[in-house]
Design an enzyme around this catalytic site. Structure first.
Site, PDB file in Angstrom:
ATOM      1  N   HIS A  56       0.681  -1.645   0.266  1.00  0.00           N
ATOM      2  CA  HIS A  56       0.096  -0.036  -0.183  1.00  0.00           C
ATOM      3  C   HIS A  56       0.792   1.231   0.185  1.00  0.00           C
ATOM      4  O   HIS A  56       1.507   1.541   0.918  1.00  0.00           O
ATOM      5  CB  HIS A  56      -0.917   0.094   1.230  1.00  0.00           C
ATOM      6  CG  HIS A  56      -2.182   0.760   1.138  1.00  0.00           C
ATOM      7  ND1 HIS A  56      -3.089   0.832   2.285  1.00  0.00           N
ATOM      8  CD2 HIS A  56      -2.298   2.611   0.443  1.00  0.00           C
ATOM      9  CE1 HIS A  56      -3.662   2.214   1.839  1.00  0.00           C
ATOM     10  NE2 HIS A  56      -3.076   2.844   1.140  1.00  0.00           N
ATOM     11  N   HIS A  58       1.676   5.410  -2.691  1.00  0.00           N
ATOM     12  CA  HIS A  58       1.049   6.687  -3.311  1.00  0.00           C
ATOM     13  C   HIS A  58       2.505   7.050  -3.765  1.00  0.00           C
ATOM     14  O   HIS A  58       2.755   7.348  -2.982  1.00  0.00           O
ATOM     15  CB  HIS A  58      -0.128   6.859  -2.299  1.00  0.00           C
ATOM     16  CG  HIS A  58      -1.408   6.703  -1.799  1.00  0.00           C
ATOM     17  ND1 HIS A  58      -2.629   7.015  -2.505  1.00  0.00           N
ATOM     18  CD2 HIS A  58      -1.415   6.809  -0.455  1.00  0.00           C
ATOM     19  CE1 HIS A  58      -2.734   5.938  -1.472  1.00  0.00           C
ATOM     20  NE2 HIS A  58      -2.739   5.657  -0.610  1.00  0.00           N
ATOM     21  N   PHE A  59       2.628   6.382  -4.629  1.00  0.00           N
ATOM     22  CA  PHE A  59       3.533   7.125  -5.067  1.00  0.00           C
ATOM     23  C   PHE A  59       3.619   8.442  -6.238  1.00  0.00           C
ATOM     24  O   PHE A  59       4.251   8.807  -7.087  1.00  0.00           O
ATOM     25  CB  PHE A  59       4.364   6.338  -5.453  1.00  0.00           C
ATOM     26  CG  PHE A  59       5.070   5.019  -4.728  1.00  0.00           C
ATOM     27  CD1 PHE A  59       5.788   5.595  -3.967  1.00  0.00           C
ATOM     28  CD2 PHE A  59       5.858   3.867  -5.291  1.00  0.00           C
ATOM     29  CE1 PHE A  59       6.041   4.612  -2.752  1.00  0.00           C
ATOM     30  CE2 PHE A  59       7.066   3.456  -4.659  1.00  0.00           C
ATOM     31  CZ  PHE A  59       7.024   3.168  -3.300  1.00  0.00           C
ATOM     32  N   ARG A  60       1.956   8.359  -6.266  1.00  0.00           N
ATOM     33  CA  ARG A  60       1.856  10.374  -7.292  1.00  0.00           C
ATOM     34  C   ARG A  60       1.945  10.131  -8.477  1.00  0.00           C
ATOM     35  O   ARG A  60       1.869  11.263  -8.778  1.00  0.00           O
ATOM     36  CB  ARG A  60       2.499  11.200  -6.258  1.00  0.00           C
ATOM     37  CG  ARG A  60       2.419  10.652  -4.903  1.00  0.00           C
ATOM     38  CD  ARG A  60       1.028  11.118  -4.282  1.00  0.00           C
ATOM     39  NE  ARG A  60       0.596  11.981  -2.513  1.00  0.00           N
ATOM     40  CZ  ARG A  60      -0.018  11.233  -2.115  1.00  0.00           C
ATOM     41  NH1 ARG A  60      -1.087  10.383  -2.677  1.00  0.00           N
ATOM     42  NH2 ARG A  60      -0.598  11.388  -0.732  1.00  0.00           N
ATOM     43  N   ASN A  90      -4.983   6.533  -7.522  1.00  0.00           N
ATOM     44  CA  ASN A  90      -5.939   8.427  -6.765  1.00  0.00           C
ATOM     45  C   ASN A  90      -5.054   9.082  -7.024  1.00  0.00           C
ATOM     46  O   ASN A  90      -4.954  10.447  -6.639  1.00  0.00           O
ATOM     47  CB  ASN A  90      -6.101   8.385  -5.305  1.00  0.00           C
ATOM     48  CG  ASN A  90      -4.937   7.897  -4.123  1.00  0.00           C
ATOM     49  OD1 ASN A  90      -4.051   7.676  -4.515  1.00  0.00           O
ATOM     50  ND2 ASN A  90      -5.142   8.888  -2.652  1.00  0.00           N
ATOM     51  N   HIS A 170     -10.846   1.579   1.574  1.00  0.00           N
ATOM     52  CA  HIS A 170     -10.971   2.387   2.268  1.00  0.00           C
ATOM     53  C   HIS A 170     -11.607   2.636   3.545  1.00  0.00           C
ATOM     54  O   HIS A 170     -12.889   2.970   2.055  1.00  0.00           O
ATOM     55  CB  HIS A 170      -9.936   3.846   2.228  1.00  0.00           C
ATOM     56  CG  HIS A 170      -9.376   4.878   2.612  1.00  0.00           C
ATOM     57  ND1 HIS A 170      -8.897   5.573   2.778  1.00  0.00           N
ATOM     58  CD2 HIS A 170     -10.815   5.657   3.876  1.00  0.00           C
ATOM     59  CE1 HIS A 170      -8.790   6.355   4.201  1.00  0.00           C
ATOM     60  NE2 HIS A 170     -10.412   6.176   4.633  1.00  0.00           N
ATOM     61  N   ASP A 261       1.160   3.179   3.236  1.00  0.00           N
ATOM     62  CA  ASP A 261       0.020   3.600   3.149  1.00  0.00           C
ATOM     63  C   ASP A 261       1.275   4.866   2.775  1.00  0.00           C
ATOM     64  O   ASP A 261       1.347   6.808   3.728  1.00  0.00           O
ATOM     65  CB  ASP A 261      -1.153   4.185   4.219  1.00  0.00           C
ATOM     66  CG  ASP A 261      -1.668   4.957   3.733  1.00  0.00           C
ATOM     67  OD1 ASP A 261      -2.151   4.866   2.099  1.00  0.00           O
ATOM     68  OD2 ASP A 261      -2.970   5.014   4.196  1.00  0.00           O
ATOM     69  N   HIS A 265       3.216  14.117   1.100  1.00  0.00           N
ATOM     70  CA  HIS A 265       3.018  15.746   0.651  1.00  0.00           C
ATOM     71  C   HIS A 265       3.512  16.708   1.354  1.00  0.00           C
ATOM     72  O   HIS A 265       4.505  16.173   2.242  1.00  0.00           O
ATOM     73  CB  HIS A 265       1.999  16.262   1.586  1.00  0.00           C
ATOM     74  CG  HIS A 265       0.268  15.760   1.309  1.00  0.00           C
ATOM     75  ND1 HIS A 265      -0.274  15.224  -0.075  1.00  0.00           N
ATOM     76  CD2 HIS A 265      -0.115  14.084   2.053  1.00  0.00           C
ATOM     77  CE1 HIS A 265      -1.067  14.216   0.456  1.00  0.00           C
ATOM     78  NE2 HIS A 265      -1.346  13.912   1.721  1.00  0.00           N
TER      79      HIS A 265
HETATM   80  O1  DOR Z   1      -4.029  10.162   4.878  1.00  0.00           O
HETATM   81  C1  DOR Z   1      -4.178   9.416   3.480  1.00  0.00           C
HETATM   82  N1  DOR Z   1      -3.866   9.838   2.681  1.00  0.00           N
HETATM   83  N2  DOR Z   1      -5.044   8.364   3.525  1.00  0.00           N
HETATM   84  C2  DOR Z   1      -5.779   7.868   2.244  1.00  0.00           C
HETATM   85  O2  DOR Z   1      -6.624   7.295   2.280  1.00  0.00           O
HETATM   86  C3  DOR Z   1      -4.845   8.280   1.732  1.00  0.00           C
HETATM   87  C4  DOR Z   1      -3.394   9.474   1.642  1.00  0.00           C
HETATM   88  C5  DOR Z   1      -3.096   9.861  -0.122  1.00  0.00           C
HETATM   89  O3  DOR Z   1      -3.282   9.944  -0.362  1.00  0.00           O
HETATM   90  O4  DOR Z   1      -2.582  11.522   0.735  1.00  0.00           O
HETATM   91 ZN    ZN Z   2      -3.628   5.074   1.356  1.00  0.00          ZN
HETATM   92 ZN    ZN Z   3      -7.077   4.598   2.591  1.00  0.00          ZN
END
Ligand code: DOR
Ligand code: ZN
Ligand code: ZN
Length: 392
Positions: A56, A58-60, A90, A170, A261, A265
């Site tokens: 899990h 998020h490499f953006r 996402n 989620h 996760d 940011h």
């Molecule tokens: O805190 C979070 N950030 N929860 C998520 O479900 C998504 C993630 C994000 O992609 O920034």
């Molecule tokens: Zn996530």
């Molecule tokens: Zn999530």
């Protein structure tokens, strides 16, 4: 090219043993025996684990490369001992069409660790879901979070739950119940991301069908008492009591995986208080190994949570185990190396960690991906990895 790693300590049949590992063409060909190969690497009796599989992150990329991209994220993974990651949908565009998936696949060719993708759900993409090949899961957002991918229509949720072998959700609070109930009714496999509360875990355990549960390092090592702008995430940090339930879940085996996760940011975004998520891919293994040193979990449990179970749950071919015929993905951990997490030494583009200045004992010193050393002496080498294959 063949490689021998000599003087390894590995967990074998539940016991720590000393051995040598032989690799040919990126695969483990033999464990034990005399050392002979084109190249020899001395593990100096450090502990060799199956490379961490982070299910899990998020490499953006595409869309938010200013905070992370697939290369920088994969470099951070390598430094953290993760040899495979599964990326979330996402991004921008969201990974909800075959075209977007294909674009992400192309972009990921630059990664230095292996990769796979969760496919995303939208109001009208069932056909795309059914056509998408080789994806880890169908991810469904049942609460609002980064990316606005939340879905709530009951009929749609049912259709989505039936459209992929593995559903990842989620889900927070009452949505956990809804997801559990739907999966029990529809009899499909459900992977619950970042489980954080005692209440949620109790409900899952009381109604457990084919349900697999992930928790995160931040929920295991921070509580709501640590709350500030930087550690705002969804789901949020929990109470000490919730955290104890998570540790109990680890000991009982009702929590199956650790997913970071990793949700980077920038510092200024976090200062605004409006961005949710923390980075984690390069601090997870040292946090967990430090916890092993403090007898908070066993080394066997760490391996189950970080490699065996993610490989089993998502059916990742030839990964997650140090066994003959498997891919040569390892992390060598110096079990007593003690140092501090330092923001300025991180590989993640966002440049900060909620664990900055934490002193931890047990750090990855070498990471090997497909038989190639990609991280050693604090440096990451640019050797390309590949997409994983999901069985069936
Ligand atoms: O805190 C979070 N950030 N929860 C998520 O479900 C998504 C993630 C994000 O992609 O920034
Ligand atoms: Zn996530
Ligand atoms: Zn999530």
């Amino acid at each position: 090219m063949s490689l021998s790693i000599k003087n390894c300590r590995i967990i074998h049949n539940g016991k720590l043993i000393s051995t040598n590992i032989f690799i040919d063409n990126g695969k483990i060909t033999k464990i034990g025996g005399f050392v002979d190969a084109d190249e020899i690497l001395d593990a100096h009796n450090n502990i060799v684990l199956p490379g961490v599989i982070d299910p899990h992150v998020h490499f953006r990329e595409p869309g938010f490369e200013y905070k992370e991209d697939l290369l920088s994220g994969s470099r951070a993974a390598a430094a953290g001992g993760a040899t495979t990651f599964l990326d979330m949908p996402n991004t921008n565009p969201t990974t909800t069409t075959i075209e977007a998936l294909q674009e992400k696949r192309e972009l990921a060719r630059k990664c230095v660790v292996n990769y796979g993708f969760h496919f995303g759900s939208s109001e009208n993409n069932i056909d795309e879901i059914r056509k998408a090949a080789n994806t880890a899961s169908l991810k469904i957002y049942m609460n609002p979070t980064t990316g606005n991918m939340k879905l709530e229509d009951e009929g749609l949720l049912r259709d989505l739950f039936s459209s992929h072998n593995t559903i990842a959700v989620h889900a927070e609070d009452e949505m956990i119940r809804k997801a559990v109930d739907l999966s029990n009714t529809l009899k499909n496999k459900l992977y619950i991301c970042h489980q954080s509360t005692k209440e949620g875990l109790d409900y899952i355990n009381q109604n457990r069908g084919n349900i697999l549960v992930e928790t995160t390092p931040h929920h295991l090592f921070l509580t709501e008492e640590d709350q500030n702008q930087f550690v705002k995430m969804k789901p949020p940090l929990v109470t000490k009591q919730d955290q104890e339930a998570l540790w109990q879940g680890i000991h009982e085996g009702s929590i199956n995986t650790i997913g970071t996760d990793h949700a980077p940011h920038t510092i200024s975004e976090k200062e605004s208080g409006e961005f949710f998520g923390v980075p984690g891919v390069e601090t997870s293994l040292p946090l967990l190994f430090n916890a092993v040193n403090k007898n908070m979990l066993s080394l066997q449990q760490l391996i189950e949570l970080t490699s065996h179970n993610p490989a089993r749950i998502f059916g990742i071919k030839n990964k997650g185990f140090i066994e003959q015929g498997f891919d040569a993905d390892f992390v060598i951990v110096d079990p007593h190396l003690t140092k501090k997490v330092k923001n300025e030494e991180l590989f993640t583009k966002c440049g900060w960690s909620p664990f900055n200045n934490w002193e931890l004992e047990g750090w990855p010193i070498t990471t090997i991906v497909n038989g190639n050393v990609v991280f050693e002496h604090g440096e990451v080498y640019d050797i390309k990895a590949r997409e994983v294959v999901f069985n069936g």
